[in-house]
Design a protein around this motif. Structure first.
Motif, PDB file in Angstrom:
ATOM      1  N   TYR A   1     -24.246  31.714  -5.726  1.00 51.03           N
ATOM      2  CA  TYR A   1     -22.818  31.629  -5.399  1.00 51.03           C
ATOM      3  C   TYR A   1     -22.097  32.945  -5.670  1.00 51.03           C
TER       4      TYR A   1
ATOM      5  N   ILE B   1     -24.088  32.039  -0.870  1.00 49.67           N
ATOM      6  CA  ILE B   1     -22.726  31.849  -0.383  1.00 49.67           C
ATOM      7  C   ILE B   1     -21.820  32.998  -0.807  1.00 49.67           C
TER       8      ILE B   1
ATOM      9  N   GLN C   1     -23.287  33.616   7.843  1.00 52.99           N
ATOM     10  CA  GLN C   1     -23.673  32.233   8.156  1.00 52.99           C
ATOM     11  C   GLN C   1     -25.155  32.005   7.858  1.00 52.99           C
TER      12      GLN C   1
ATOM     13  N   ALA D   1     -25.687  31.648   4.202  1.00 55.87           N
ATOM     14  CA  ALA D   1     -25.299  30.307   3.741  1.00 55.87           C
ATOM     15  C   ALA D   1     -26.406  29.298   4.029  1.00 55.87           C
TER      16      ALA D   1
ATOM     17  N   ASP E   1     -18.986  33.575  -4.485  1.00 54.02           N
ATOM     18  CA  ASP E   1     -17.658  33.300  -3.967  1.00 54.02           C
ATOM     19  C   ASP E   1     -16.721  32.782  -5.055  1.00 54.02           C
TER      20      ASP E   1
ATOM     21  N   ASP F   1     -18.246  35.246   1.317  1.00 54.27           N
ATOM     22  CA  ASP F   1     -17.330  34.920   2.402  1.00 54.27           C
ATOM     23  C   ASP F   1     -17.067  36.112   3.293  1.00 54.27           C
TER      24      ASP F   1
ATOM     25  N   ARG G   1     -17.667  25.402   0.527  1.00 53.49           N
ATOM     26  CA  ARG G   1     -18.025  24.749   1.794  1.00 53.49           C
ATOM     27  C   ARG G   1     -17.228  23.479   2.050  1.00 53.49           C
TER      28      ARG G   1
END
Lengths: 408, 408
Positions: free
Chosen positions: A30, A357, A349, A352, A32, A359, B61
């Motif tokens: 993660y 993840i 994408q 992900a 994000d 952005d 998400r």
């Protein structure tokens, strides 16, 4: 002494301990936490306590019994410790945008007769929108210039300077002390948006002479989606401040129900409607994850993480056409790193899909947050690996990545 | 048909079913659902789902995956059904005070060249404070008159009329259709505060011609302490409305991060900061308790409850010096009943000691909310009993009741 020696811990990494306080989903990397910080175990428990015990059992009595009435100030003082503000200068409430509206208007009212709000043309857009409305309502104008030029355009017409501490795209840090000094030399006030710095690097609001600040509760503070935001007003201004959102919770004696508005003497005068009790209780508990870790240690860890990712990028990713848009000089870099690439959206994408993840920010910024409380050096290496592999495999080239959808 | 007959339920009271959906603490008689509605079982579960699953597992998400992005509109449409608004005219966000600031300013901007906001001098005070700030920022003045005289003072100088649908002290209902008609005849717009009516009685916003409305999520809607509030704008106005809190969530395309503000085409233009996700998820679930019960049935039940309490008061409490300050005529009475008594504060404290919870409003209003979804006729009788007993025993006469502390 002998008892202490029985539990030696010379090499305990405080960030292993903070990482263990989060509930991170298995298989996910993660990056994000700068958009939405993760859930912590204490918060999970607090959600239950706040609903079932405080609300369910206590009902209206919990305003006193569970101290719902002082939540904005208690959360505010906790945030104050992270942003370098002595107690009594921060409240947690409303959203960042709403708090910015209050802070800008209050600042403009302290500088009557001046006609300009100066801000960075590349600010986070909602800050520009709010500044525009404040200008419209108070009869001022907004002057947008590149952040670096702000000190050069200040003069006696400037009422307020608005600056994001850390650029949301590039992670460039702007110099608060220098900007505050320049603003004050011109007789203006400085309002700062700490959304991308609070909880990740020192802000030193008091020491830097900042007049007002606002910031976000759901990024590095991990308060949950749509968490209450915060507002700082320097102690020297509070008694003169007039919030344009003069609601009952900002009143000196709200339960006297007086017809005319008398602001509370302290920072509570920036409250407006009823405290967002459930969300504030959760934010308060989320802040406990910081524990005794100093903001200096957090900053050092942040630079270690972003530095590691930048080094890996230089070594292995530049050949795929990536540009590093974040400052490579540590002192100028916040806690996220942005890469630019024409296929940036599709690459994010595909990442992900692989459980990694981050952005994306228009037009081509791939943004990776490194949250010191939970991200690890191994994760930074793995991120480089994954991007490298996707480029090698051209795995971004899939039709379903053509249409963009993204969120904060 | 035979299968249906196997489960006959001709006499099921729908309010027994709704009452069973709440988590009411044992031994408590709760007449304060008009200040803070109670926890429901579905909400208890939702708090867990929203934190552990949506936030904890889904992380960023969930903006798409759990539809966090449309929560204000979905909650808004649900509230719309309770207040007589067709879909697409209500959003849930911010606090009542902040929403009132937006609605009043937007309304004033639709009536340029007029100089007055007319409101009820006995409004809930925060409404007066907010109206004062809107007037200050937009160059208008506030004219306070008794609610009943509002139609008489309207003229071509009036931009906006602000009215609380139900008086927070007396529970008197003001006539929305008549006030809207009078406002429109004068060329003005009507803004209504539904805090003490939404969820308890019909508001019929569309049918009554109301222009804007705001209301509270934590009273009869049972959304929890500090729940998001709501804002209604009549469809005929939305495309012309300019919110003074023009934040990114009100933008037509927030994730294009454009420098200039372009409002969303619909009611979302009244959003400002990031959606209060956890609180909105809880409010949405709380609204499910209403189920299929019509607002007409709720109104009938409310009058049964308040009527029963008033009858008991007349029979047994007037001799102790109580005044009934709420209208005895059913059509003019909201869903709470206020009694006045010189020892009102002490009596409320003694009631609380006995597990009977209502609230107190200065100077001497003892306020009892009758929430149709969970209060029973037996509770109304018991309330009369308890007050009668306290007066007989002079049990209010205790030194600890001398100092007043109270909350919303």
């Amino acid at each position: 002494m002998a008892e202490q020696a029985a539990f030696p811990s010379p090499h305990v990494d405080p960030f292993e301990l903070t990482r263990a306080k989060f509930v991170l989903p298995p298989g996910i990397r993660y990056f994000d936490g700068n958009s939405l910080g993760p859930l912590s175990k204490a918060v999970q428990m607090q959600a239950y306590i706040s609903t079932t015990h405080e609300w369910g059992d206590g009902l209206i009595r919990s305003w006193q019994g569970a101290q719902w009435n002082t939540l904005p100030q208690r959360v505010g003082d906790h945030i104050g410790r992270l942003v370098g503000a002595a107690p009594g200068q921060v409240v947690a409430c409303d959203s960042t945008s709403v708090n910015l509206f209050k802070a800008l208007t209050a600042a403009a009212r302290l500088r009557p007769g001046r006609r300009l709000i100066v801000t960075d043309a590349a600010s986070f857009p909602t800050d520009l929108y709010i500044a525009g409305e404040v200008a419209r309502l108070t009869g001022l104008e907004v002057l947008n210039v590149p952040a670096g030029q702000i000190p050069d355009v200040l003069g006696e017409q400037v009422a307020v300077v608005l600056l994001c501490h850390v650029d949301y795209r590039t992670a460039e840090i702007y110099d608060l002390a220098r900007t505050a000094h320049a603003a004050h030399e011109a007789g203006a006030l400085l309002v700062v948006d700490l959304s991308h710095s609070a909880g990740a690097l020192p802000c030193d609001l008091d020491a830097n002479g900042v007049d007002f600040a606002v910031g976000c509760g759901y990024k590095y503070l991990n308060g949950g989606p749509g968490a209450p935001a915060f507002l700082y007003a320097a102690a020297r201004h509070i008694r003169e401040c007039e919030s344009p959102l003069a609601g009952w919770f900002g009143h000196a004696t709200p339960f006297d129900f007086t017809e005319s508005y008398v602001p509370a003497p302290g920072i509570e005068r920036f409250l407006c409607g009823t405290n967002q009790v459930l969300a504030l209780s959760i934010l308060l508990r989320a802040l406990e994850v910081f524990g005794e870790v100093s903001i200096g240690a957090i900053r050092a860890r942040s630079l270690e993480l972003t530095g590691r990712f930048i080094a890996g990028t230089q070594e292995r990713l530049l050949r795929h056409g990536f540009l590093i848009s974040s400052p490579q000089e540590a002192a100028r870099r916040g806690s996220h790193v942005s890469l630019r690439h024409p296929q940036g959206y599709a690459i994010m994408q595909e990442l992900a899909q692989r459980g990694v993840i981050g952005d994306f920010r228009t037009p081509d910024f791939m943004r990776f947050g490194f949250a010191p409380l939970f991200n690890t050096l191994e994760e930074a290496d793995e991120l480089v690996d994954q991007i490298d592999r996707i480029m090698e495999e051209r795995a971004w080239d899939k039709p379903q990545y053509a249409q963009r959808r993204d969120f904060t």
